[in-house]
Design a protein around this motif. Sequence first.
Motif: not given
Length: 636
Positions: A292-319
């Motif tokens: 499930a897609l999430a965002v890791l914030d190094e400053r706060t040390g947290t991992v937060t889910d991203v609310e999105v219509d398509l929540p499940w992502w394959s292991a092929q991320l790029a940004a």
Amino acid sequence: MVKIAPYGTWTSPVQAADVAAAGGGPQWVDLHRGRLWWAEGRPAEGGRVALVRDGRDLLPPPWNLRNRVHEYGGRPWAVLETPEGDRVAFTHWDDQRIYLFDPADPDPVPITPEPERRHGYRYADLTAGPGGTEVWCVRETVTGDARTDVRRELVAVPLDGSPARVLAASHHFMTGPRLSPDGRHFAWIGWDHPRMPWDGTELCVAEVGSDRHRVLAGGPAEAVCQVEWEGDALLALTDPDGWWNLHRISLDGTAVNLAPCREELGGPMWRLGQRWFAPVAPGRYAVLRSGALAVLDERTGTVTDVEVDLPWWSAQLAAHDGVLVGAAAGPRAETAVVSLDLATGELTRFTPSEVAHAEYLPTPVERVFQGPDGEVPAYLYPPHNPDFAAPEGELPPYVVHVHGGPTGRFSPVLDLELAYFTSRGIGVVAVNYGGSTGYGRAFRERLRGQWGVVDVNDCAAVARALADEGTADRARLGIRGGSAGGWTAAASLTSVKTYRCGMVAFPILDLAGWTRQGGETHDFESCYVEGLVGPLPQAADRYAERSPVNRVDRLAGPVLLLQGLEDEICPPEQADRFAAALAGTGIAHAYLTFAGEQHGFRRAETIVAALQAELSFYGQVFGFTPLGVPVLELRR
């Protein structure tokens, strides 16, 4: 008006051809100069994999972007910034060579030699070398006639067709090299038999031009699964504490966990080149929390889910510039190529995700059952068809769906194959048995030494619980699976009396044969059974006792066996022996083989034939007549 009809006899617009059409999908999504690239499976084109840029095919048939490294394949293409402009390097299935072409005028030419032996060289996890004059990658060399006669090296392949040079050969298995931004170092992940990459790997780094390397992280019980450069340091997903977390590792080996959590942010490295994380801004990273897609914030040390219509992502991320791209899906939406602006939350689809006949699609229900060794997560897909209801008092047949691996997992995304059954009145429950990924190392290692026991017991516990609570018809329980799922299905049918029948596809059926000594599997998994069952020769009796091929006389009921004839992972020899042992036993069975298919079915005609055969099989065993499919001939 809702019609009353027995489960299994409901008519549905979800056809086997629809399942086949959805059987390809996007893979290896990436960005280059702001343009979106991906590969795409095409079942209607013989299962070939096409290359797509911004929604347009770049290469016509018969070009097929696949490779045989580890037999599961790895990243098959890369865009290179050369002195002459952008060029694309890719691996072609037919001869396994690397080809190069100009995307503005595609005319691929080979840049690796044609081997003396067919598929004698295989390449994967392609990336650009320094200066845009080389492709860096993993090269497999076949050294003999046995399936395990394979050597691997990291090589630099010149674009002008000159001979490749070896960069490193640190381990028997390695990922492709990752070049540092300053061009001074490169990093990779390596491991050796008998470990699998989710057991223990090593993160290696070397200076460019040096034949010596250092190990910065990993070990026998720590598995690094992805590494990328961040300036002069490395970002790595690794699990020293039993969970794949994101770490920053300096060149002196100092490691810092950026957000310690009991969450799986990585996954099993079945294919080379997978990406479970991608930097999206300084100190912020897109990650996959058990898919499930999430965002890791190094400053706060947290991992937060991203609310999105398509929540499940394959292991092929790029940004790039805060925009994430990848392949995403949802419980009622097919996998699509998408971009997500993390600042605005805007999701853009570049391929369709909606499917026809949405009202006939099941909605998964997450459940947790109690098994002999602890909790067993599962996803329930009840029968669903707005046009039909069952007669009062009738309970539905249910089939336990077993994922492959066994170091894999089932995610609750749309699966038209399951909808094919549920829309006809057959329930499905997908079980993440002990050994599945996504729940930490301890859960994954429940299966060590216990393959054919823990997986069998967990699946049976779920099936029996559904019957006990009145959800499923106890007399009409089945089990289905492919590859390692086929093993669990066959092992279940020959060791417990929970099921009335089972579908077993491209399976492992003889543990002794599915080893390096037995010669009936490929190099990558040839020592896998040592961890799953036990070392040889000490555990030889255990191998013989658990193997379904030796327990045909204990079969709980009829079996449908499906097999690709070009499968090098679970070759047809094992299925052949199992089918031969069934002949004359009086147990109803069918054995269907498919020419041109490797491990898993890719061709539309195969998918259709296999699915219709399975539906007919259930009808004959469970006592209903499905409409619109050929009657499968069962032998005894």
